[in-house]
Design a protein around this motif. Structure first.
Motif, PDB file in Angstrom:
ATOM      1  N   ASP A 113       0.865  -1.179   0.000  1.00 38.93           N
ATOM      2  CA  ASP A 113       0.000   0.000   0.000  1.00 38.93           C
ATOM      3  C   ASP A 113       0.900   1.228   0.000  1.00 38.93           C
ATOM      4  N   ALA A 114       1.129   1.788  -1.184  1.00 35.26           N
ATOM      5  CA  ALA A 114       2.042   2.920  -1.313  1.00 35.26           C
ATOM      6  C   ALA A 114       1.522   4.176  -0.622  1.00 35.26           C
ATOM      7  N   SER A 115       0.206   4.250  -0.409  1.00 40.19           N
ATOM      8  CA  SER A 115      -0.373   5.449   0.198  1.00 40.19           C
ATOM      9  C   SER A 115      -0.256   5.448   1.722  1.00 40.19           C
ATOM     10  N   ALA A 116       0.076   4.287   2.301  1.00 42.77           N
ATOM     11  CA  ALA A 116       0.175   4.184   3.761  1.00 42.77           C
ATOM     12  C   ALA A 116       1.604   4.486   4.199  1.00 42.77           C
ATOM     13  N   THR A 117       1.828   5.656   4.749  1.00 41.67           N
ATOM     14  CA  THR A 117       3.176   6.052   5.199  1.00 41.67           C
ATOM     15  C   THR A 117       3.112   6.521   6.645  1.00 41.67           C
ATOM     16  N   GLY A 118       4.251   6.383   7.318  1.00 44.70           N
ATOM     17  CA  GLY A 118       4.338   6.853   8.696  1.00 44.70           C
ATOM     18  C   GLY A 118       3.522   6.058   9.695  1.00 44.70           C
ATOM     19  N   LEU A 119       3.162   4.826   9.337  1.00 44.35           N
ATOM     20  CA  LEU A 119       2.362   4.005  10.245  1.00 44.35           C
ATOM     21  C   LEU A 119       3.247   3.313  11.274  1.00 44.35           C
ATOM     22  N   SER A 120       2.679   3.006  12.419  1.00 48.75           N
ATOM     23  CA  SER A 120       3.378   2.209  13.433  1.00 48.75           C
ATOM     24  C   SER A 120       2.363   1.352  14.175  1.00 48.75           C
ATOM     25  N   ALA A 121       2.756   0.133  14.455  1.00 47.23           N
ATOM     26  CA  ALA A 121       1.889  -0.788  15.198  1.00 47.23           C
ATOM     27  C   ALA A 121       2.783  -1.751  15.968  1.00 47.23           C
ATOM     28  N   ASP A 122       2.445  -1.990  17.226  1.00 48.19           N
ATOM     29  CA  ASP A 122       3.248  -2.915  18.026  1.00 48.19           C
ATOM     30  C   ASP A 122       3.149  -4.336  17.509  1.00 48.19           C
ATOM     31  N   SER A 123       1.970  -4.712  17.049  1.00 50.08           N
ATOM     32  CA  SER A 123       1.741  -6.093  16.629  1.00 50.08           C
ATOM     33  C   SER A 123       1.148  -6.145  15.225  1.00 50.08           C
ATOM     34  N   THR A 124       1.459  -7.205  14.510  1.00 47.57           N
ATOM     35  CA  THR A 124       0.923  -7.436  13.174  1.00 47.57           C
ATOM     36  C   THR A 124      -0.544  -7.845  13.266  1.00 47.57           C
TER      37      THR A 124
END
Length: 546
Positions: free
Chosen positions: A452-463
């Motif tokens: 997903d090229a539009s998803a930037t700067g994301l962070s998540a502890d778990s998948t």
């Protein structure tokens, strides 16, 4: 007017005899005149009640003074103990490790770094542990052990890193002098001389990626005082042992000399046991001997009524506070006591001691070690995930998982987006991670998977695998299974328009999701010992038998 005059004279106009006086006079006269016997018995009972009330008031007053006096003395003693404690900066190097999130009960694990220093700043330290020429030399932390108490306070672990392990040491600043030590790659025990315990703390946090709350450091004299305060610690050796220099230049030197079997260590022998290395054969074996000592000490403290024996408790408190240097936020008797109570609540069978899995250092294979690149990270992950090292806990009741839904379409028809959310508070996002996982999905038949090229700067502890509507639940579950992602990580969400894989910080490498370690699944090369195991007995390297 005098009382004698009042008794023999009626009051004149304007004079009033107080009611209390007149009542007492009447009682006094009736007693003298021999009034009815019932009245005398009643007066006697009243007098006894009055005496009891006076006695109770007196006793209460005395008790109040005693309590206040004791409280005052207790306060002064606690202040004295607080004055014994030496404090230092918590961390003096790079610190980018996030605190763990609380469990459902709002609890978090406790992690304490325990250091044994070879510092020789006093005549007593030199007498116990080295030559005069070593006085004032830069200290080394030859004993480095992490104490981990689980969030639920039901299990605990002691994890050692051998002193001759080569690791990355971050840039550290000496809190006393302001001197900045550049980052380096060196033996872990040298970190203490590069900014004090705070630098060793920074080194451990960098090595383990684990948030460590406190550090505690004890010196040679302290080890002896603590052993004596609890009346000695039982240890076992398989053969007679004498750790001393041997003919032909064979090293030795702690001076430990014991007969085979169980020995109670007091005084200098306690320190000798903890310092012995050559007679055990290696530094990892020394760590194992230290674990045996610590486990035995924990069992001894649990058997003793330390907290009801005031003399023993005061001896232990005095020895502990004089022996320890602690990180500044831990520098009070109350905080140390509370910490001790947290550890005391863990039964020995739920305490596991182990040594970091390691391999020989190619640069110095006969002298130095490196962390095992596979098994050492597994140990650190178990600590970060708060997974017990033992299997002695009560298994939690697990709900039977619901049967998976049937996919609505074949993998080759399903459109899938992959988002890179591998950034966290300590690390930037892994470049190209979304594409790597999309490629892995293609290998599983999901050829329409793409980043997903539009998803930037994301962070998540778990998948997590997300799906927008119930008709795609079975497809999301099947996709998660193909990557090894647990079913519990499949979530319905209105934030996505199709099946979406959000690759979290827990999956930074590899084409399949890393499996979570299970309780008791410790690496075989970690020398794990259970705290309740009293059968442990140290083998002795043959040249040091007698």
């Amino acid at each position: 007017m005098a009382q004698s005059e009042l008794r023999g004279k009626a009051p004149s106009d304007g004079e009033t005899v107080p009611r209390r006086r007149r009542a007492s006079d009447t009682a006094e006269k009736s007693g003298r005149r021999g009034g009815g016997g019932g009245r005398r018995r009643g007066d006697a009972k009243a007098e006894r009640r009055q005496r009891r009330r006076r006695a109770l008031r007196w006793s209460a007053s005395v008790l109040g003074v005693v309590i206040l006096g004791t409280a005052g003395a207790g306060y002064l003693y606690i202040q004295h103990l607080n004055g014994n404690i030496r404090k230092g900066e918590l961390v003096s190097g790079g610190d980018d490790v996030a605190k763990p999130k609380p469990n459902a009960a709002g609890q978090t694990p406790i992690n304490i770094l325990l250091l044994g220093s070879d510092i020789r700043d006093s005549a007593e330290d030199i007498k116990l542990g080295g030559a005069k020429e070593n006085k004032g030399a830069p200290p080394r932390a030859d004993v480095q052990m992490l104490i981990h108490v689980a969030a639920d306070r039901k299990s605990a672990a002691f994890v050692s890193v051998p002193r001759d392990t080569r690791v990355d040491i971050p840039q550290c600043t000496d809190p006393k002098t302001g001197h900045v030590y550049p980052a380096t790659n060196d033996l872990i025990n040298s970190s203490l001389a590069r900014g004090g315990p705070g630098c060793t703390m920074a080194t451990w946090r960098q090595l383990t990626k684990l948030y460590i709350d406190h550090w505690m450091m004890i010196d040679f004299t302290g080890v002896v005082n603590m052993a004596d305060a609890i009346g000695g610690v039982d240890v076992c050796v398989q053969d007679n042992v004498w750790d001393h220099h041997l003919p032909g230049g064979i090293r030795g030197g702690s001076g430990l000399k014991l007969k085979a079997g169980v020995n109670k260590l007091k005084h200098e022998q306690a320190l000798q046991w903890l310092r012995t290395r050559d007679a055990w054969g290696s530094d990892p074996e020394r760590a194992k001997a230290q674990h045996m000592y610590l486990n035995s000490m924990m069992r001894t403290l649990k058997k003793q009524n330390v907290f009801t024996d005031s003399g023993r408790f005061m001896d232990l408190a005095e020895a502990a506070t004089k022996s320890l240097q602690v990180s500044e936020e831990l520098g009070s008797v109350k905080k140390l006591y509370d910490l001790g109570m947290q550890l005391k609540s863990v039964p020995p069978k739920r305490i596991t001691s182990l040594t970091m899995p390691r391999i020989a250092d190619p640069e110095a294979p006969n002298a130095h070690l490196l962390p095992d690149p596979v098994n050492a990270p597994k140990v650190w992950q178990m600590l970060r995930d708060d997974v017990p090292f033992d299997k002695n806990g009560t298994p939690a009741k697990k709900k039977e998982p619901a049967a998976p839904k049937t996919p609505s379409q074949s993998p080759g028809q399903l459109g899938v987006l992959v988002q890179n959310a591998t950034a966290d508070s300590a690390n930037a996002a892994v470049p190209g991670r979304a594409q790597a996982v999309a490629d892995a999905l293609a290998q599983q038949g999901y050829v329409r998977a793409s980043k997903d090229a539009s998803a930037t700067g994301l962070s998540a502890d778990s998948t997590v695998v997300r799906y927008p509507s119930a008709d795609l639940q079975g497809d999301a579950q099947a996709l998660a299974k193909s990557l090894g992602i647990p079913a519990s990580a499949v979530k319905q969400s209105t934030a996505v328009s199709g099946v979406t894989v959000v690759v979290g910080a827990d999956w930074r490498t590899g084409s399949s999701y890393p499996q979570k370690p299970k309780e008791g699944d410790v690496p075989s090369n970690s020398d794990a010992i259970n705290g309740a195991d009293e059968s442990q007995c140290m083998p002795v390297y043959k040249p040091y038998r007698w």
